[in-house]
Design a protein around this motif. Structure first.
Motif, PDB file in Angstrom:
ATOM      1  N   PRO A 190       0.898  -1.060   0.014  1.00 57.13           N
ATOM      2  CA  PRO A 190       0.140  -0.065  -0.150  1.00 57.13           C
ATOM      3  C   PRO A 190       1.007   1.578   0.007  1.00 57.13           C
ATOM      4  CG  PRO A 190       0.084  -0.988   2.353  1.00 57.13           C
ATOM      5  CD  PRO A 190       0.779  -1.693   1.292  1.00 57.13           C
ATOM      6  N   VAL A 191       1.945   1.089   0.309  1.00 55.34           N
ATOM      7  CA  VAL A 191       2.941   2.378   0.221  1.00 55.34           C
ATOM      8  C   VAL A 191       4.158   2.000  -0.638  1.00 55.34           C
ATOM      9  CG1 VAL A 191       4.588   3.873   1.718  1.00 55.34           C
ATOM     10  CG2 VAL A 191       2.299   2.917   2.523  1.00 55.34           C
ATOM     11  N   ALA A 192       4.332   3.005  -1.468  1.00 61.18           N
ATOM     12  CA  ALA A 192       5.842   2.925  -2.309  1.00 61.18           C
ATOM     13  C   ALA A 192       6.948   3.260  -1.586  1.00 61.18           C
ATOM     14  CB  ALA A 192       5.635   4.258  -3.507  1.00 61.18           C
ATOM     15  N   LEU A 193       7.730   2.256  -1.617  1.00 64.61           N
ATOM     16  CA  LEU A 193       9.059   2.177  -0.666  1.00 64.61           C
ATOM     17  C   LEU A 193      10.230   2.563  -1.556  1.00 64.61           C
ATOM     18  CD1 LEU A 193       8.811  -1.379   0.956  1.00 64.61           C
ATOM     19  CD2 LEU A 193       7.881   1.105   1.792  1.00 64.61           C
ATOM     20  N   PRO A 194      11.171   2.937  -0.987  1.00 61.71           N
ATOM     21  CA  PRO A 194      12.455   3.532  -1.700  1.00 61.71           C
ATOM     22  C   PRO A 194      12.795   2.364  -2.739  1.00 61.71           C
ATOM     23  CG  PRO A 194      12.786   3.988   0.347  1.00 61.71           C
ATOM     24  CD  PRO A 194      11.637   3.129   0.394  1.00 61.71           C
ATOM     25  N   CYS A 195      13.458   2.720  -3.878  1.00 59.05           N
ATOM     26  CA  CYS A 195      13.933   1.589  -5.008  1.00 59.05           C
ATOM     27  C   CYS A 195      14.943   0.807  -4.417  1.00 59.05           C
ATOM     28  CB  CYS A 195      14.369   2.370  -6.043  1.00 59.05           C
ATOM     29  SG  CYS A 195      14.909   1.341  -7.414  1.00 59.05           S
ATOM     30  N   LYS A 196      14.496  -0.583  -4.685  1.00 61.75           N
ATOM     31  CA  LYS A 196      15.448  -1.702  -4.248  1.00 61.75           C
ATOM     32  C   LYS A 196      16.820  -1.834  -4.999  1.00 61.75           C
ATOM     33  CE  LYS A 196      12.510  -4.909  -4.157  1.00 61.75           C
ATOM     34  NZ  LYS A 196      11.934  -6.180  -3.943  1.00 61.75           N
ATOM     35  N   GLY A 197      16.663  -1.247  -6.176  1.00 67.37           N
ATOM     36  CA  GLY A 197      17.835  -1.182  -7.057  1.00 67.37           C
ATOM     37  C   GLY A 197      17.854  -2.837  -7.643  1.00 67.37           C
ATOM     38  N   ASP A 198      19.332  -3.226  -7.439  1.00 69.00           N
ATOM     39  CA  ASP A 198      19.477  -4.740  -7.817  1.00 69.00           C
ATOM     40  C   ASP A 198      19.245  -5.789  -6.681  1.00 69.00           C
ATOM     41  OD1 ASP A 198      20.258  -3.622 -10.326  1.00 69.00           O
ATOM     42  OD2 ASP A 198      22.259  -3.201  -9.617  1.00 69.00           O
ATOM     43  N   ASP A 199      18.625  -5.360  -5.639  1.00 66.41           N
ATOM     44  CA  ASP A 199      18.514  -6.358  -4.805  1.00 66.41           C
ATOM     45  C   ASP A 199      17.192  -7.375  -5.164  1.00 66.41           C
ATOM     46  OD1 ASP A 199      17.956  -7.656  -2.217  1.00 66.41           O
ATOM     47  OD2 ASP A 199      16.892  -6.189  -1.164  1.00 66.41           O
ATOM     48  N   VAL A 200      17.450  -8.559  -5.130  1.00 66.10           N
ATOM     49  CA  VAL A 200      16.613  -9.650  -5.572  1.00 66.10           C
ATOM     50  C   VAL A 200      16.465 -10.727  -4.571  1.00 66.10           C
ATOM     51  CG1 VAL A 200      17.419  -9.540  -7.994  1.00 66.10           C
ATOM     52  CG2 VAL A 200      18.525 -11.149  -6.627  1.00 66.10           C
ATOM     53  N   SER A 201      16.596 -10.099  -3.355  1.00 73.63           N
ATOM     54  CA  SER A 201      16.452 -11.139  -2.262  1.00 73.63           C
ATOM     55  C   SER A 201      14.906 -11.280  -1.707  1.00 73.63           C
ATOM     56  CB  SER A 201      17.303 -10.547  -0.880  1.00 73.63           C
ATOM     57  OG  SER A 201      17.128  -9.329  -0.556  1.00 73.63           O
ATOM     58  N   ARG A 202      14.240 -10.215  -2.240  1.00 74.06           N
ATOM     59  CA  ARG A 202      12.729 -10.419  -1.808  1.00 74.06           C
ATOM     60  C   ARG A 202      11.864 -10.210  -2.738  1.00 74.06           C
ATOM     61  NH1 ARG A 202      12.050  -9.144   3.712  1.00 74.06           N
ATOM     62  NH2 ARG A 202       9.975  -8.164   3.247  1.00 74.06           N
ATOM     63  N   PRO A 203      11.524 -11.374  -3.516  1.00 74.43           N
ATOM     64  CA  PRO A 203      10.754 -11.361  -4.764  1.00 74.43           C
ATOM     65  C   PRO A 203       9.181 -10.899  -4.228  1.00 74.43           C
ATOM     66  CG  PRO A 203      11.267 -13.402  -4.153  1.00 74.43           C
ATOM     67  CD  PRO A 203      12.306 -12.561  -3.663  1.00 74.43           C
ATOM     68  N   LEU A 204       8.637 -10.209  -5.298  1.00 73.73           N
ATOM     69  CA  LEU A 204       7.343 -10.211  -5.027  1.00 73.73           C
ATOM     70  C   LEU A 204       6.530 -11.421  -5.118  1.00 73.73           C
ATOM     71  CD1 LEU A 204       4.677  -8.097  -4.811  1.00 73.73           C
ATOM     72  CD2 LEU A 204       4.891  -8.365  -7.546  1.00 73.73           C
ATOM     73  N   GLN A 205       5.601 -11.805  -4.082  1.00 74.46           N
ATOM     74  CA  GLN A 205       4.916 -13.112  -4.186  1.00 74.46           C
ATOM     75  C   GLN A 205       3.545 -13.099  -4.836  1.00 74.46           C
ATOM     76  OE1 GLN A 205       6.415 -16.103  -2.569  1.00 74.46           O
ATOM     77  NE2 GLN A 205       8.051 -14.583  -2.937  1.00 74.46           N
ATOM     78  N   LEU A 206       3.976 -12.925  -6.232  1.00 75.76           N
ATOM     79  CA  LEU A 206       2.764 -12.875  -7.166  1.00 75.76           C
ATOM     80  C   LEU A 206       3.185 -13.810  -8.595  1.00 75.76           C
ATOM     81  CD1 LEU A 206       0.074 -11.834  -8.226  1.00 75.76           C
ATOM     82  CD2 LEU A 206       1.031  -9.706  -8.951  1.00 75.76           C
ATOM     83  N   LEU A 207       2.278 -14.502  -9.014  1.00 75.55           N
ATOM     84  CA  LEU A 207       2.805 -15.508  -9.954  1.00 75.55           C
ATOM     85  C   LEU A 207       1.696 -15.798 -11.018  1.00 75.55           C
ATOM     86  CD1 LEU A 207       4.515 -17.685 -11.128  1.00 75.55           C
ATOM     87  CD2 LEU A 207       3.316 -19.407  -9.666  1.00 75.55           C
ATOM     88  N   ALA A 208       2.045 -15.334 -12.243  1.00 76.55           N
ATOM     89  CA  ALA A 208       0.915 -15.465 -13.203  1.00 76.55           C
ATOM     90  C   ALA A 208       0.725 -16.871 -13.533  1.00 76.55           C
ATOM     91  CB  ALA A 208       1.393 -14.623 -14.464  1.00 76.55           C
ATOM     92  N   ARG A 209      -0.097 -17.588 -12.794  1.00 79.63           N
ATOM     93  CA  ARG A 209      -0.090 -19.285 -12.739  1.00 79.63           C
ATOM     94  C   ARG A 209      -0.457 -19.712 -14.213  1.00 79.63           C
ATOM     95  NH1 ARG A 209       2.587 -22.952 -10.778  1.00 79.63           N
ATOM     96  NH2 ARG A 209       2.223 -22.053  -8.558  1.00 79.63           N
ATOM     97  N   GLU A 210      -1.443 -19.335 -14.814  1.00 76.19           N
ATOM     98  CA  GLU A 210      -2.021 -20.147 -15.952  1.00 76.19           C
ATOM     99  C   GLU A 210      -2.658 -19.207 -16.835  1.00 76.19           C
ATOM    100  OE1 GLU A 210      -5.517 -22.861 -15.330  1.00 76.19           O
ATOM    101  OE2 GLU A 210      -4.593 -22.556 -13.244  1.00 76.19           O
ATOM    102  N   ILE A 211      -2.592 -19.418 -18.133  1.00 77.28           N
ATOM    103  CA  ILE A 211      -3.429 -18.806 -19.464  1.00 77.28           C
ATOM    104  C   ILE A 211      -4.333 -19.664 -19.953  1.00 77.28           C
ATOM    105  CG2 ILE A 211      -3.301 -17.619 -21.530  1.00 77.28           C
ATOM    106  CD1 ILE A 211      -1.010 -15.865 -20.686  1.00 77.28           C
ATOM    107  N   ARG A 212      -5.557 -19.617 -20.276  1.00 79.01           N
ATOM    108  CA  ARG A 212      -6.327 -20.488 -20.957  1.00 79.01           C
ATOM    109  C   ARG A 212      -7.207 -19.630 -22.041  1.00 79.01           C
ATOM    110  NH1 ARG A 212      -8.687 -25.370 -18.755  1.00 79.01           N
ATOM    111  NH2 ARG A 212      -8.264 -24.506 -16.758  1.00 79.01           N
ATOM    112  N   PHE A 213      -7.300 -20.304 -23.227  1.00 80.04           N
ATOM    113  CA  PHE A 213      -7.979 -19.596 -24.466  1.00 80.04           C
ATOM    114  C   PHE A 213      -8.249 -20.412 -25.343  1.00 80.04           C
ATOM    115  CE2 PHE A 213      -3.618 -19.074 -25.210  1.00 80.04           C
ATOM    116  CZ  PHE A 213      -3.365 -19.224 -26.463  1.00 80.04           C
ATOM    117  N   THR A 214      -9.422 -20.186 -26.370  1.00 80.72           N
ATOM    118  CA  THR A 214      -9.600 -20.939 -27.490  1.00 80.72           C
ATOM    119  C   THR A 214      -8.752 -20.477 -28.790  1.00 80.72           C
ATOM    120  OG1 THR A 214     -11.890 -21.533 -26.597  1.00 80.72           O
ATOM    121  CG2 THR A 214     -11.251 -21.824 -29.134  1.00 80.72           C
ATOM    122  N   ASP A 215      -7.854 -21.425 -29.163  1.00 75.22           N
ATOM    123  CA  ASP A 215      -6.948 -20.953 -30.176  1.00 75.22           C
ATOM    124  C   ASP A 215      -8.007 -20.464 -31.206  1.00 75.22           C
ATOM    125  OD1 ASP A 215      -5.078 -21.106 -32.636  1.00 75.22           O
ATOM    126  OD2 ASP A 215      -3.911 -21.694 -31.036  1.00 75.22           O
TER     127      ASP A 215
END
Length: 306
Positions: free
Chosen positions: A262-287
């Motif tokens: 809910p609050v914009a924090l200072p830029c983490k730069g190149d810190d990759v130790s705390r990944p956002l716990q959000l995953l685009a799990r699946e996509i489904r569609f009729t080709d």
């Protein structure tokens, strides 16, 4: 020349290590030559560096003619060049290709990897990596994920059918499912639906909710309660920027390691130790080409380590 025509120009420069040439059209101006314009248009690159690129034949016009430092500035000229960065932070997480046919490619993106070249990333992007890996120069993402989000991304690499697949998103005929780790809310009844009106907020990269007719909708359910945290399944009906992140935060369930909501924090730069716990799990569609049901699922998982 109309904007629509400008978007369709083919580059006379070949793809190089997965990087396709960028281009810029020359408008009204009184620049003494092309070198002066390029140095002013792209101040992060010095005149000396632009001159060196021109000497190497890496700055050309639409016909592929090499441009020299003293080439005159002519309105209507289209200049092609390679975008380069003096230093680019390596991203050690690897993408995988889930599927590929004559029309589309489906990739599984890791956290922290941008989808397209932007800002301080060019080669360390999903698009450039995939172009380099497959040799598909016409590869283009049909939709985007935030750099911080992992999961399934759909690409087109066939110009003849690209618009057909793009229309699936415009018609909301693409069913997308996400997963997120966020605080447990035993006081809320699930499944629930969050609808709100989203507009640009502050800082500019963030979105915010305001009063008015809703323009965003997300369906949320609990997959598993893990104590103070729960694993949520999210189905965004609309596709606003940061929609899931904003909706979860507005419900008092900010996604773990979200640096914007809910609050914009200072830029983490190149810190990759705390990944956002959000995953685009699946996509489904009729080709739209074959009529077959397509269903692609990420092979990644969320794993919060405090």
């Amino acid at each position: 020349m109309s904007r629509s025509k400008r978007r369709k120009v083919a580059s006379p420069l070949p793809m190089r290590d997965g990087v396709s040439a960028s281009h810029v059209w020359l408008g009204e101006g009184n620049w003494p030559n092309v070198l002066a314009f390029m140095a002013a248009r792209f101040p992060a690159v010095s005149e000396a560096e632009w001159a060196a690129r021109m000497e190497r034949g890496e700055v050309v016009d639409l016909e592929g003619t090499r441009l020299r430092p003293d080439s005159p500035y002519r309105r209507g000229t289209c200049i092609f060049y390679y975008r380069e960065l003096a230093h680019e932070t390596p991203i050690t997480f690897a993408e995988t290709i889930l599927y590929q046919d004559e029309h589309i490619l489906v990739a599984d993106k890791p956290h922290f990897l941008p989808v397209i070249p932007t800002g301080r990333f060019v080669r360390e992007t999903l698009l450039v990596r995939l172009k380099h890996k497959t040799g598909l120069s016409d590869l283009t993402p049909i939709h985007r994920l935030d750099r911080e989000t992992a999961g399934v991304v759909l690409f087109s690499h066939n110009l003849a059918t690209r618009g057909i697949y793009q229309s699936l998103f415009q018609k909301r005929a693409m069913d997308k499912v996400y997963e997120a780790l966020a605080p447990t809310r035993p006081d809320l009844t699930f499944p629930l639906v969050r609808r709100s009106r989203m507009v640009d907020g502050e800082p500019f990269i963030c979105m915010t909710e305001v009063e008015g007719e809703p323009n965003s909708e997300t369906h949320i359910e609990v997959l598993e309660c893990l104590g103070e945290l729960s694993l949520y399944r999210l189905h965004p009906v609309t596709g606003r920027k940061h929609q899931i992140r904003l909706h979860m935060a507005a419900l008092g369930m900010p996604i773990v390691n979200d640096a914007f909501y809910p609050v914009a924090l200072p830029c983490k730069g190149d810190d990759v130790s705390r990944p956002l716990q959000l995953l685009a799990r699946e996509i489904r569609f009729t080709d739209p080409i074959t009529g077959a049901m397509r269903h692609f699922v990420s092979e990644r998982s969320l794993n919060f380590v405090p």
